[in-house]
Design an enzyme around this catalytic site. Structure first.
Site, PDB file in Angstrom:
ATOM      1  CG  ASN A  30      45.329  47.445  35.874  1.00 28.31           C
ATOM      2  OD1 ASN A  30      46.006  47.971  36.494  1.00 28.31           O
ATOM      3  ND2 ASN A  30      43.802  47.458  36.027  1.00 28.31           N
ATOM      4  N   GLY A  38      36.475  41.631  35.674  1.00 30.79           N
ATOM      5  CA  GLY A  38      36.912  40.186  35.523  1.00 30.79           C
ATOM      6  C   GLY A  38      37.373  39.649  36.829  1.00 30.79           C
ATOM      7  CG  ASP A  40      42.313  43.461  38.908  1.00 36.22           C
ATOM      8  OD1 ASP A  40      42.925  43.087  39.975  1.00 36.22           O
ATOM      9  OD2 ASP A  40      42.574  44.627  38.362  1.00 36.22           O
ATOM     10  CE1 TYR A 129      44.180  44.142  30.283  1.00 36.11           C
ATOM     11  CE2 TYR A 129      46.136  43.085  30.489  1.00 36.11           C
ATOM     12  CZ  TYR A 129      45.321  44.088  30.890  1.00 36.11           C
ATOM     13  OH  TYR A 129      45.605  44.956  31.751  1.00 36.11           O
TER      14      TYR A 129
END
Length: 180
Positions: A30, A38, A40, A129
């Site tokens: 982000n 997820g 990340d 996203y």
């Protein structure tokens, strides 16, 4: 699936990106580089606290959408993590396609800058996203193939897809882009 691009190759695999033995793993980050869920979350969990510590120290302002920054890979089987900030899907009329292509190219440019011969990408922006997987796959595959054909590096670009649906979308994208 493996596609030869001159001296380079593009690989599609279904699996866990945190287990890839490559020079660089791309993180779907982000803009605040603040960690998340997820891909990340998985990368930060597997790589350890040193990755977040380095992003906090080197990039306190975060990273704008459409760009990427590099850190060491901590406990991951790679040398680097490229934290790429893809766009949040807003219907496709607010520059999302170009922002996604820019984030992809930024990672490939980091790979060249850091002499990486191999890099593993997730399906950037297609998770939390909300970027439609088929559109994300087509964009990422075309951007990658164009870059690799022009620069003749990195030697190996992998798209590591979490599930069969994402793998299928990327396989279709490759079939549409690769000349017959």
């Amino acid at each position: 699936m493996i596609v030869k691009l001159g001296p380079c190759r593009l690989e599609l695999i279904q699996g866990d990106i945190t287990q890839q033995h490559v020079d660089a793993i791309v993180n779907a980050a982000n803009a605040a580089l603040a960690g998340g869920g997820g891909v990340d979350g998985a990368i930060h969990d597997a790589g350890g606290a040193s990755i977040m510590k380095e992003t906090d120290e080197k990039y306190p302002e975060g990273c704008p959408t459409g760009s990427a920054v590099a850190t060491a890979a901590g406990d991951l089987p790679a040398n680097f993590v490229f934290h790429a900030v893809g766009p949040i899907w807003k219907g496709g009329r607010q520059g999302e396609a170009e922002q996604l292509a820019m984030a992809c190219r930024a990672c490939l440019q980091l790979a060249v800058k850091h002499n990486c011969t191999s890099v593993a990408f997730p399906a950037l922006s297609a998770g939390a996203y909300g970027y439609p997987i088929d559109l994300a796959a087509a964009n990422l595959v075309k951007t990658t193939m164009d870059f690799v054909r022009w620069h003749q590096k990195p030697s190996v670009v992998k798209f590591v897809l979490f599930d069969q649906g994402a793998f299928g979308a990327f396989a279709r994208a490759v079939e549409e882009v690769v000349p017959r």
